[in-house]
Motif scaffolding. Sequence first.
Motif, PDB file in Angstrom:
ATOM      1  N   ASN A 186       5.634  16.477 -14.316  1.00  0.00           N
ATOM      2  CA  ASN A 186       5.454  16.225 -15.749  1.00  0.00           C
ATOM      3  C   ASN A 186       4.005  15.972 -16.126  1.00  0.00           C
ATOM      4  O   ASN A 186       3.520  16.492 -17.136  1.00  0.00           O
ATOM      5  CB  ASN A 186       6.288  15.013 -16.182  1.00  0.00           C
ATOM      6  N   GLY A 187       3.312  15.171 -15.332  1.00  0.00           N
ATOM      7  CA  GLY A 187       1.981  14.732 -15.708  1.00  0.00           C
ATOM      8  C   GLY A 187       0.859  15.667 -15.326  1.00  0.00           C
ATOM      9  O   GLY A 187      -0.245  15.561 -15.863  1.00  0.00           O
ATOM     10  N   THR A 188       1.121  16.561 -14.391  1.00  0.00           N
ATOM     11  CA  THR A 188       0.042  17.423 -13.908  1.00  0.00           C
ATOM     12  C   THR A 188       0.333  18.890 -14.162  1.00  0.00           C
ATOM     13  O   THR A 188      -0.396  19.581 -14.880  1.00  0.00           O
ATOM     14  CB  THR A 188      -0.189  17.203 -12.400  1.00  0.00           C
ATOM     15  N   ILE A 189       1.444  19.378 -13.603  1.00  0.00           N
ATOM     16  CA  ILE A 189       1.721  20.818 -13.675  1.00  0.00           C
ATOM     17  C   ILE A 189       2.091  21.227 -15.088  1.00  0.00           C
ATOM     18  O   ILE A 189       1.452  22.090 -15.696  1.00  0.00           O
ATOM     19  CB  ILE A 189       2.849  21.179 -12.688  1.00  0.00           C
ATOM     20  N   LEU A 190       3.130  20.595 -15.643  1.00  0.00           N
ATOM     21  CA  LEU A 190       3.613  20.996 -16.959  1.00  0.00           C
ATOM     22  C   LEU A 190       2.737  20.482 -18.091  1.00  0.00           C
ATOM     23  O   LEU A 190       2.851  20.952 -19.224  1.00  0.00           O
ATOM     24  CB  LEU A 190       5.052  20.499 -17.154  1.00  0.00           C
ATOM     25  N   ALA A 191       1.869  19.526 -17.808  1.00  0.00           N
ATOM     26  CA  ALA A 191       1.018  18.954 -18.851  1.00  0.00           C
ATOM     27  C   ALA A 191      -0.262  19.751 -19.078  1.00  0.00           C
ATOM     28  O   ALA A 191      -0.995  19.476 -20.033  1.00  0.00           O
ATOM     29  CB  ALA A 191       0.665  17.511 -18.505  1.00  0.00           C
ATOM     30  N   SER A 192      -0.548  20.723 -18.231  1.00  0.00           N
ATOM     31  CA  SER A 192      -1.786  21.490 -18.379  1.00  0.00           C
ATOM     32  C   SER A 192      -1.714  22.360 -19.629  1.00  0.00           C
ATOM     33  O   SER A 192      -0.643  22.827 -20.027  1.00  0.00           O
ATOM     34  CB  SER A 192      -2.023  22.362 -17.145  1.00  0.00           C
ATOM     35  N   ASP A 193      -2.872  22.591 -20.237  1.00  0.00           N
ATOM     36  CA  ASP A 193      -2.922  23.396 -21.458  1.00  0.00           C
ATOM     37  C   ASP A 193      -2.454  24.825 -21.206  1.00  0.00           C
ATOM     38  O   ASP A 193      -1.805  25.427 -22.071  1.00  0.00           O
ATOM     39  CB  ASP A 193      -4.354  23.406 -22.014  1.00  0.00           C
ATOM     40  N   ALA A 253       0.829  -1.208   0.000  1.00  0.00           N
ATOM     41  CA  ALA A 253       0.000   0.000   0.000  1.00  0.00           C
ATOM     42  C   ALA A 253       0.868   1.264   0.000  1.00  0.00           C
ATOM     43  O   ALA A 253       0.555   2.251  -0.679  1.00  0.00           O
ATOM     44  CB  ALA A 253      -0.927   0.002   1.213  1.00  0.00           C
ATOM     45  N   MET A 254       1.953   1.198   0.759  1.00  0.00           N
ATOM     46  CA  MET A 254       2.839   2.358   0.812  1.00  0.00           C
ATOM     47  C   MET A 254       3.550   2.568  -0.523  1.00  0.00           C
ATOM     48  O   MET A 254       3.737   3.708  -0.965  1.00  0.00           O
ATOM     49  CB  MET A 254       3.851   2.209   1.945  1.00  0.00           C
ATOM     50  N   LEU A 255       3.926   1.486  -1.174  1.00  0.00           N
ATOM     51  CA  LEU A 255       4.571   1.615  -2.474  1.00  0.00           C
ATOM     52  C   LEU A 255       3.628   2.274  -3.485  1.00  0.00           C
ATOM     53  O   LEU A 255       4.041   3.119  -4.291  1.00  0.00           O
ATOM     54  CB  LEU A 255       5.021   0.248  -2.989  1.00  0.00           C
ATOM     55  N   ILE A 256       2.356   1.869  -3.442  1.00  0.00           N
ATOM     56  CA  ILE A 256       1.371   2.484  -4.341  1.00  0.00           C
ATOM     57  C   ILE A 256       1.220   3.970  -4.036  1.00  0.00           C
ATOM     58  O   ILE A 256       1.152   4.812  -4.937  1.00  0.00           O
ATOM     59  CB  ILE A 256       0.021   1.758  -4.218  1.00  0.00           C
ATOM     60  N   GLN A 257       1.186   4.288  -2.729  1.00  0.00           N
ATOM     61  CA  GLN A 257       1.065   5.691  -2.324  1.00  0.00           C
ATOM     62  C   GLN A 257       2.280   6.501  -2.754  1.00  0.00           C
ATOM     63  O   GLN A 257       2.151   7.613  -3.278  1.00  0.00           O
ATOM     64  CB  GLN A 257       0.902   5.759  -0.803  1.00  0.00           C
ATOM     65  N   PHE A 258       3.466   5.938  -2.560  1.00  0.00           N
ATOM     66  CA  PHE A 258       4.693   6.657  -2.928  1.00  0.00           C
ATOM     67  C   PHE A 258       4.765   6.899  -4.437  1.00  0.00           C
ATOM     68  O   PHE A 258       5.171   7.970  -4.891  1.00  0.00           O
ATOM     69  CB  PHE A 258       5.929   5.868  -2.470  1.00  0.00           C
ATOM     70  N   LYS A 259       4.368   5.871  -5.196  1.00  0.00           N
ATOM     71  CA  LYS A 259       4.418   6.003  -6.652  1.00  0.00           C
ATOM     72  C   LYS A 259       3.468   7.096  -7.142  1.00  0.00           C
ATOM     73  O   LYS A 259       3.816   7.883  -8.031  1.00  0.00           O
ATOM     74  CB  LYS A 259       4.077   4.668  -7.305  1.00  0.00           C
ATOM     75  N   SER A 260       2.273   7.151  -6.562  1.00  0.00           N
ATOM     76  CA  SER A 260       1.314   8.173  -6.978  1.00  0.00           C
ATOM     77  C   SER A 260       1.730   9.568  -6.535  1.00  0.00           C
ATOM     78  O   SER A 260       1.251  10.558  -7.080  1.00  0.00           O
ATOM     79  CB  SER A 260      -0.076   7.846  -6.408  1.00  0.00           C
ATOM     80  N   SER A 261       2.638   9.627  -5.536  1.00  0.00           N
ATOM     81  CA  SER A 261       3.101  10.922  -5.030  1.00  0.00           C
ATOM     82  C   SER A 261       4.477  11.300  -5.566  1.00  0.00           C
ATOM     83  O   SER A 261       5.096  12.238  -5.049  1.00  0.00           O
ATOM     84  CB  SER A 261       3.152  10.881  -3.491  1.00  0.00           C
ATOM     85  N   ASP A 262       4.953  10.574  -6.576  1.00  0.00           N
ATOM     86  CA  ASP A 262       6.270  10.856  -7.154  1.00  0.00           C
ATOM     87  C   ASP A 262       6.313  12.315  -7.637  1.00  0.00           C
ATOM     88  O   ASP A 262       5.566  12.701  -8.546  1.00  0.00           O
ATOM     89  CB  ASP A 262       6.517   9.907  -8.323  1.00  0.00           C
ATOM     90  N   PRO A 263       7.152  13.163  -7.047  1.00  0.00           N
ATOM     91  CA  PRO A 263       7.182  14.592  -7.424  1.00  0.00           C
ATOM     92  C   PRO A 263       7.479  14.822  -8.901  1.00  0.00           C
ATOM     93  O   PRO A 263       6.943  15.752  -9.498  1.00  0.00           O
ATOM     94  CB  PRO A 263       8.297  15.165  -6.543  1.00  0.00           C
ATOM     95  N   VAL A 264       8.351  13.967  -9.473  1.00  0.00           N
ATOM     96  CA  VAL A 264       8.701  14.147 -10.877  1.00  0.00           C
ATOM     97  C   VAL A 264       7.501  13.868 -11.772  1.00  0.00           C
ATOM     98  O   VAL A 264       7.230  14.597 -12.741  1.00  0.00           O
ATOM     99  CB  VAL A 264       9.881  13.238 -11.268  1.00  0.00           C
ATOM    100  N   GLU A 265       6.745  12.817 -11.445  1.00  0.00           N
ATOM    101  CA  GLU A 265       5.555  12.504 -12.218  1.00  0.00           C
ATOM    102  C   GLU A 265       4.504  13.586 -12.070  1.00  0.00           C
ATOM    103  O   GLU A 265       3.791  13.918 -13.016  1.00  0.00           O
ATOM    104  CB  GLU A 265       4.988  11.149 -11.788  1.00  0.00           C
ATOM    105  N   LEU A 266       4.387  14.126 -10.852  1.00  0.00           N
ATOM    106  CA  LEU A 266       3.436  15.210 -10.635  1.00  0.00           C
ATOM    107  C   LEU A 266       3.822  16.443 -11.449  1.00  0.00           C
ATOM    108  O   LEU A 266       2.962  17.136 -12.001  1.00  0.00           O
ATOM    109  CB  LEU A 266       3.375  15.569  -9.150  1.00  0.00           C
TER     110      LEU A 266
END
Length: 424
Positions: free
Chosen positions: A100-107, A85-98
Amino acid sequence: MLFTLIAKQMKMLIRNKQPLIILLVMPLVLITILSNALGSIMDSGEEAAIQANLLIVDNSSWAQEEKAIKLFLEQEGVNGPPLEAMLIQFKSSDPVELLNGTILASDEMKKYIAVDYKKYVDLKVARQDENIDGILNIPTNFRLDYVKSAYFNNTNLPDLSLYLNQDNEIRASIIESVLTDWQTGYTQSAALLSADLSPQEIMSNVTSVEKLEQTLEANERKIPASIYYTVGMLVMFALYIPAFLAGFALQEVQWKVYDRILLAGVSPILYTLSIFFTGTFVAFIQQVMMLLFGMFVLGIEWISLEAMVVIIVSYSVFVGALSALMTTLQFRTKTEGIANVFNGLFITVFSFLGGSFFNIRDISETLGKIGDFTPNGATMSAILSIQKGQDLSVIWPFMLAIYVLVVVCVLLSIVFFPRRGVAE
């Protein structure tokens, strides 16, 4: 006597319709046409005109570090379902993914930052690339160190390296503004977790775009087509002044007026000085009239008038020096060939490189830099920089280029001025 000679040159200009049409009427007509015809195209692209290029160099990944993170959790006494469960939580909270996938990916963010994501790049080579405005280097074991610091109260925060291209402070400030928000988000993860708030929820709602727009609003004014083409025609048509003055001087030689001036006790140096001051004065008046036309007819609000005066006076001095040089060369050759070549070739090439027709940097950054060494290109870049709202200090490299050319023109005028007269 100098003022008398200047007045004589002015009367010759005023009495000839062709110079007045080319120097005053044509640029005003072209400014109006180009501003209206190309304004919608140029102005519609202003939102994307300021776009920074960010290179993210990630020396690792979640897949590469997951094993090390799992081993660390086991050493901390976490096993079984809680570990998964912690591994899943850590992966979803990966700062680099956040990032690339959220902040910089916005229109909204894509309008301001173009991202290139790579692994294992030679930083020395990448930092020399003038097309890259910022480099974010994410080190090896970044995610493991992040987990330790954010979830297990380890005081050693993972280090990141951000390299900014200082040649373009505005684009660099765009990148810095966004990444500062992002970094603040992940360094506060521990506090967020203790308050039962997920890092991804907080970091996905950063106010980078809003702050970014405020930064651009405060630091850079958008340049509409009316300003761009007013400045472009201003610097272009000032270059026609030397050819007209040199042509009048050659006519005076052919009509023996110049000989009578010399017999009246006027030295050749004083005569050349009159050409210099006449060219300077006419260029200044021409530019002021075009700026006033832009202000009252096109509704342009010129800012930083002190800097504008410095730029216009400097360019006018160059036009005066070039007028003296072309007069000297035509005295030397005793033909109008110099003026014809200058009008037919050099003005076109200089205007192209200087950006009078369109922004040459859209084609090639190298050509744009070459254009900054032309007198009209340096003047245009200086004026546009000031009109964007940049500091006065930005114009000094351009002014240095102009005054170097002034000195060159003066020295060449002295060297090539005929010592034995210019009689046919």
